[in-house]
Design a protein around this motif. Structure first.
Motif, short mmCIF file in Angstrom:
data_model
loop_
_atom_site.label_atom_id
_atom_site.label_comp_id
_atom_site.label_asym_id
_atom_site.label_seq_id
_atom_site.Cartn_x
_atom_site.Cartn_y
_atom_site.Cartn_z
N ASN B 243 -5.66 1.94 -0.87
CA ASN B 243 -4.85 2.83 -1.26
C ASN B 243 -3.89 2.27 -2.45
O ASN B 243 -3.49 1.12 -2.12
N GLY B 302 4.16 12.85 4.03
CA GLY B 302 3.36 14.03 3.20
C GLY B 302 2.72 14.77 4.43
O GLY B 302 3.09 14.75 5.39
N THR B 305 -4.08 16.87 4.56
CA THR B 305 -4.82 17.87 3.83
C THR B 305 -6.43 17.78 4.42
O THR B 305 -7.00 18.52 4.22
N GLN B 317 -6.51 12.36 5.07
CA GLN B 317 -5.94 12.15 3.55
C GLN B 317 -4.63 12.76 3.84
O GLN B 317 -4.53 14.06 4.21
N GLU B 319 -1.28 14.16 1.54
CA GLU B 319 -0.89 14.17 -0.05
C GLU B 319 0.36 13.82 -0.01
O GLU B 319 1.41 14.55 0.94
N GLY B 323 1.56 14.17 -5.27
CA GLY B 323 0.31 14.71 -5.42
C GLY B 323 -0.70 13.58 -5.08
O GLY B 323 -1.89 13.96 -4.99
N GLU B 324 -0.28 12.51 -5.18
CA GLU B 324 -1.49 11.36 -4.78
C GLU B 324 -1.92 11.56 -3.46
O GLU B 324 -1.05 11.94 -2.49
N VAL B 325 -3.15 11.09 -3.18
CA VAL B 325 -3.87 11.23 -1.85
C VAL B 325 -3.81 9.86 -1.42
O VAL B 325 -4.27 8.67 -1.95
#
Lengths: 580, 360
Positions: B243, B302, B305, B317, B319, B323-325
């Motif tokens: 990441n 976050g 998702t 994952q 989020e 908006g970044e995963v």
């Protein structure tokens, strides 16, 4: 621990790299060569052979046409552009003949190919066998048969004369178109069958799905996809017709073509410069066609090669078309068989057109008086075939697997005779080896050289195809383990391609035994060949004896194919446990 | 210590009709005596071309190759003491296994008895005793691979070259053979250069890994260094999963560095050389180097998702607000409970595992 310094991907201007790196490449290849004695030695020998037996003779033809007797003299070319008939007539006659034969031969070839590859006509194996017959026999067998049937004393001619009272014969353009079409359509057939088989059937099926009729599909889908193949067949037949010597000398009559005129200028009038000029006039259109073929047509192929054969359930034609095609093929095959049958029948008659009583006299002659021609042909072809085959694979191995300066040039030069008509090669040999240091005229060596180097492009192409079946890692392993060039080639490469090489040799032997256009210039009283004997007999109106020669030649070829076939299957079964 | 195998500014340019391709761009590399170095990179990165230049199958455009201080740059393969194990093995199909292995010895004019002894010995070494009489294509893929290895070993090369030797084997056999090769290489102390695109294979077998990309060696280091301290984004991404978080250096103290993450909290990490307060940086966080905690507890937060359960591991994952995963791997999920998509979570980063890179 950092053995390498960090670098980002190249940002330097690639243009500036070129010069330095290009020099770096040639330099590296040269230094490599200096360390690789075996490769260097082989290269020197191969380059010397190609220079002597391919480049030098062709150069001699050019030289003779504009520098006869060492002085610049372009009279013949000037006369050509002034329209002198002795140059213009054969030139345009050859072009017209080539164009016509290209058309008829491609139409016949396409018909055969479509019927066999797409329409699934019954008996396709028989038709295919009949279509390959002309490829393994001397092409002028067709002209001989045409004369037996339609010549001055031909069977059909005499019937016409008796019934209608008309004196008619086939000599000239009609005879040439007929015989060359029959002799050479198999070339178009082979090429087009491959192309038609390679067209993915799903394209045609998609057209049907979208509601197109069969005719529309054929015109809008099949034909355009086959178009590059058809173009290639047209060009190839044009070139073959242009270079053909055997048929026009037999049946050309008053229709002058370049090959025959060049031959007559040299052997009849001893006019070397004229012969050389006619050879150049022949070479120019031929070379142009190959350039067109190479740089234009070869880029337009739409055929998708997937390497996965699509099942050949034919949808492309309905039953009606299938039976029409069947009928056409039966007719054409009938004509071919009739022609061959005539030659066989003629061989057993006393004197064609005069006395048709059956006899063995012609064969007695062939194996007594003509025995030497027979032995010469078989021996020389048998010697030339393995030499040519191995040399072909060697050159293919050099240009596809090795790196050395001038590799592309060697590739081009060694393949050059592919685009040079046989008669031009023959004239070149006559000019090149007539005087010291290499006086070969009148020897067996010059015939061997013609056999080997005229066929060499085919041998190289076949060799390259064979090598594609051998994983590069295999020969790389051999040199990696310490084997020099000769050991790698002799112990690893040759044994691996041997079965394929022997199969290719059968064809090569056949082309040597049946060849005429180049060797006719270099045969001598001591070294005569069967094909030349056949032509001489035709010339002397000894048609029955000529037919006997034809039968013997075809028998020799079939025997060679059979023997090599047995040899290859023996070899493969012996190697069965090891086989690839 | 001078390396047994040395590549200096090695470059290979392939000239096409219209374009030229720089396959290897000034590569420098040292393989020390008895060690195994792997060239690792995606296909087309130039690793095989580099190996082939060492073997003598390609001629370098520029640069030099030294083997035991002898310059071998232009020598043809048969004149350099290297041996290659090819990807497709390159066994001689018309010779028996014995003849294949004996080939290099025959070329070297060993006596017949000597050849027999050496071949039998080496066949036994790779576990092929008794198979000498077989033709190679009657052997299994794994056995063929060992014949290729045996044939290379028997000539006692100064360097052994491996060109993706395991790529034609199935997954299980690949691991077995890999360990076998490594064990043999260590016992016999053979200097080796190994090419692969499989990072797990490279990590397992190598003393050192050279990561190649676009013709350049971009980083050279131990498997540990390559994974923990990747030199750039490409390597961080290519080796394992990563990441990337963006941030700014807030302050630097004794041995520590405080980073303000974009769209998150700040995080304290070990200081790296060459950074000053205010610099923009990229932070590499491995998916397994975090813990999932309650919302608001970690440095990031976050919503999950996507959630996969693969038995030994759960992968999520998450989020982030911007908006970044963010990918997370949790080992032994049975212990920690499997989280469903939609769950709000916090992410706590293992600070020692974080690696800081320049923003490119």
């Amino acid at each position: 621990m950092w053995g390498g310094k960090l670098r980002l991907p190249p940002t330097s201007d690639p243009g500036s790299l070129t010069m330095r790196e290009r020099i770096g490449r040639t330099g590296g290849e040269l230094r490599r060569l200096a360390h690789d004695r075996g490769l260097l030695l082989v290269l020197v020998v191969v380059v010397a052979l190609v220079a002597t037996f391919v480049v030098f003779p062709l150069f001699q033809v050019f030289r003779e046409s504009i520098f006869p007797r060492g002085q610049f003299d372009a009279t013949h070319f000037v006369r050509f552009f002034q329209g002198a008939p002795f140059l213009i007539t054969p030139f345009f006659n050859s072009l017209i003949l080539g164009g016509l034969v290209a058309l008829t031969g491609t139409v016949v070839g396409f018909t055969f190919a479509f019927a066999i590859a797409r329409a699934n006509v019954p008996g396709s194996r028989v038709f295919r066998w009949i279509a390959t017959l002309p490829m393994i026999s001397p092409p002028f067998i067709m002209a001989l048969a045409a004369i037996l049937l339609l010549g001055n004393r031909g069977m059909i001619t005499q019937v016409i004369h008796n019934v209608f009272g008309v004196r008619w014969s086939i000599y000239g353009l009609p005879g040439l178109v007929l015989t060359q079409t029959l002799a050479y359509f198999p070339v178009a057939f082979m090429a087009l069958e491959g192309v038609l088989r390679a067209i993915d059937r799903s394209t045609e099926e998609a057209a049907f799905d979208l509601g197109a009729s069969k005719l529309r599909t054929f015109v809008k889908v099949t034909l355009p996809l086959a178009a590059p193949g058809i173009g290639a067949a047209l060009l190839l037949l044009f070139v073959i017709s242009l270079g053909d010597f055997g048929n026009p000398i037999v049946i050309g009559g008053r229709f002058q073509v370049l090959t025959v005129q060049a031959y007559l200028a040299i052997t009849g009038r001893y006019n070397m410069p004229l012969g050389a000029t006619l050879a150049i006039l022949l070479l120019v259109p031929t070379a142009l066609v190959f350039i067109v073929q190479r740089y234009w047509l070869s880029r337009r192929s739409h055929v998708t090669v997937t390497g996965r054969p699509t099942p050949s359930t034919a949808h492309a034609s309905g039953p009606l078309l299938r039976w029409v095609l069947f009928g056409v093929l039966c007719f054409l095959s009938g004509v071919i068989l009739l022609f061959y049958g005539m030659v066989v029948y003629g061989a057993f008659t006393h004197l064609w057109g005069v006395n048709h009583a059956l006899t063995m006299d012609n064969f007695r002659y062939v194996f007594s008086v003509g025995r030497r021609y027979f032995m010469n042909t078989v021996q020389l072809a048998a010697i030339a075939t393995p030499i040519g085959g191995i040399l072909g694979i060697l050159i293919a191995f050099l240009v596809t697997r090795k790196r050395f300066p001038g590799r592309k040039t060697l590739d081009f030069l060694s393949m050059m005779n592919f685009a040079v008509p046989g008669i031009v090669v023959g004239i070149g040999y006559l000019l090149a080896f007539n005087a010291p240091p290499l006086r070969l005229t009148g020897t067996a060596a010059i015939i061997l050289a013609v056999f080997v180097f005229q066929r060499m492009p085919v041998a190289i192409r076949d060799g390259a195809a064979m090598l594609q079946q051998v994983d590069a890692a295999i020969d790389e392993s051999a040199s990696d383990l310490g084997a020099g060039f000769m050991r790698t080639f002799g112990r690893i490469v040759l044994p691996l391609v041997a079965p394929a090489m022997f199969s290719g040799m059968a064809y090569m032997f056949a082309t040597c035994v049946t060849s005429i256009s180049a060797v006719v210039m270099v045969v001598s009283a001591r070294w005569q060949l069967m094909t030349v004997a056949l032509l001489n007999d035709v010339d002397n109106a000894q048609l029955s004896r000529a037919a006997a020669w034809g039968v013997v030649i075809i028998a020799v070829v079939l025997a060679a194919i059979f023997v090599l076939d047995v040899l290859v299957s023996r070899l493969l079964s012996r190697r069965g446990s090891h086989g690839r | 210590m001078a390396g047994e195998l040395l590549l200096q500014e090695l470059t290979k340019v392939f000239f096409g009709l219209r374009e030229q391709v720089v396959a290897v761009d000034h590569a420098n590399l040292a393989v020390e005596e008895g060690s195994l170095v792997t060239l690792l990179g995606p296909s087309g990165c130039g690793k095989t071309t580099t190996l082939r230049m060492v073997g003598g199958f390609e001629i370098p455009t520029s640069g030099e190759i030294y083997l035991a201080e002898e310059r071998i740059t232009e020598l043809p393969p048969q004149r350099r003491n290297t041996a290659t194990v090819f990807q497709s093995y390159g066994l001689f199909p018309h010779m028996s296994v014995f003849e294949n292995v004996a080939f290099g010895l025959k070329v070297r004019r060993f006596r017949r008895a000597e050849i027999r002894r050496k071949v039998e010995e080496t066949l036994a070494l790779v576990g092929l005793q008794g198979l000498g009489g077989r033709p190679p294509n009657h052997l299994s893929g794994g056995q063929q691979q060992r014949v290729a290895l045996c044939r290379a070993l028997v000539i006692e090369p100064q360097v052994l070259l491996f060109d993706e030797p395991l790529s034609n084997l199935d997954a299980k056999l690949r691991v077995e053979t890999r360990d076998h090769i490594r064990k043999l290489q260590k016992t016999l102390g053979i200097t080796s250069l190994y090419v692969t695109h499989d990072q797990a294979e490279a990590m397992a077998i190598s003393d050192l890994i050279a990561v190649m990309h676009a013709g350049c060696i971009q980083q050279m280091g131990t498997p540990y260094e390559i994974y923990a301290k990747p030199a750039n984004t490409f390597i961080a991404d290519f080796i394992g999963r990563a990441n990337f978080l963006r941030g700014r250096v807030a302050q630097i103290t004794e041995g520590e560095m405080v980073l303000d993450l974009d769209g998150g909290d700040s995080i304290v990490v070990a200081a790296s050389d060459g950074y000053a307060a205010g610099d923009r940086v990229k932070v590499v966080v491995r998916p397994e180097a975090v813990d999932l905690v309650g919302p608001g507890e970690g440095e990031l937060s976050g919503a999950i998702t996507l959630a996969h359960y693969t038995g030994s591991m759960a992968t999520y994952q998450v989020e982030l607000p911007d908006g970044e995963v963010f990918n997370v791997e949790v080992l032994s999920p049975q212990e920690k409970g499997f989280l469903e998509p939609g769950t709000e979570v916090g992410i706590r980063i293992h600070r020692k595992s974080v690696h800081v890179l320049d923003v490119d």
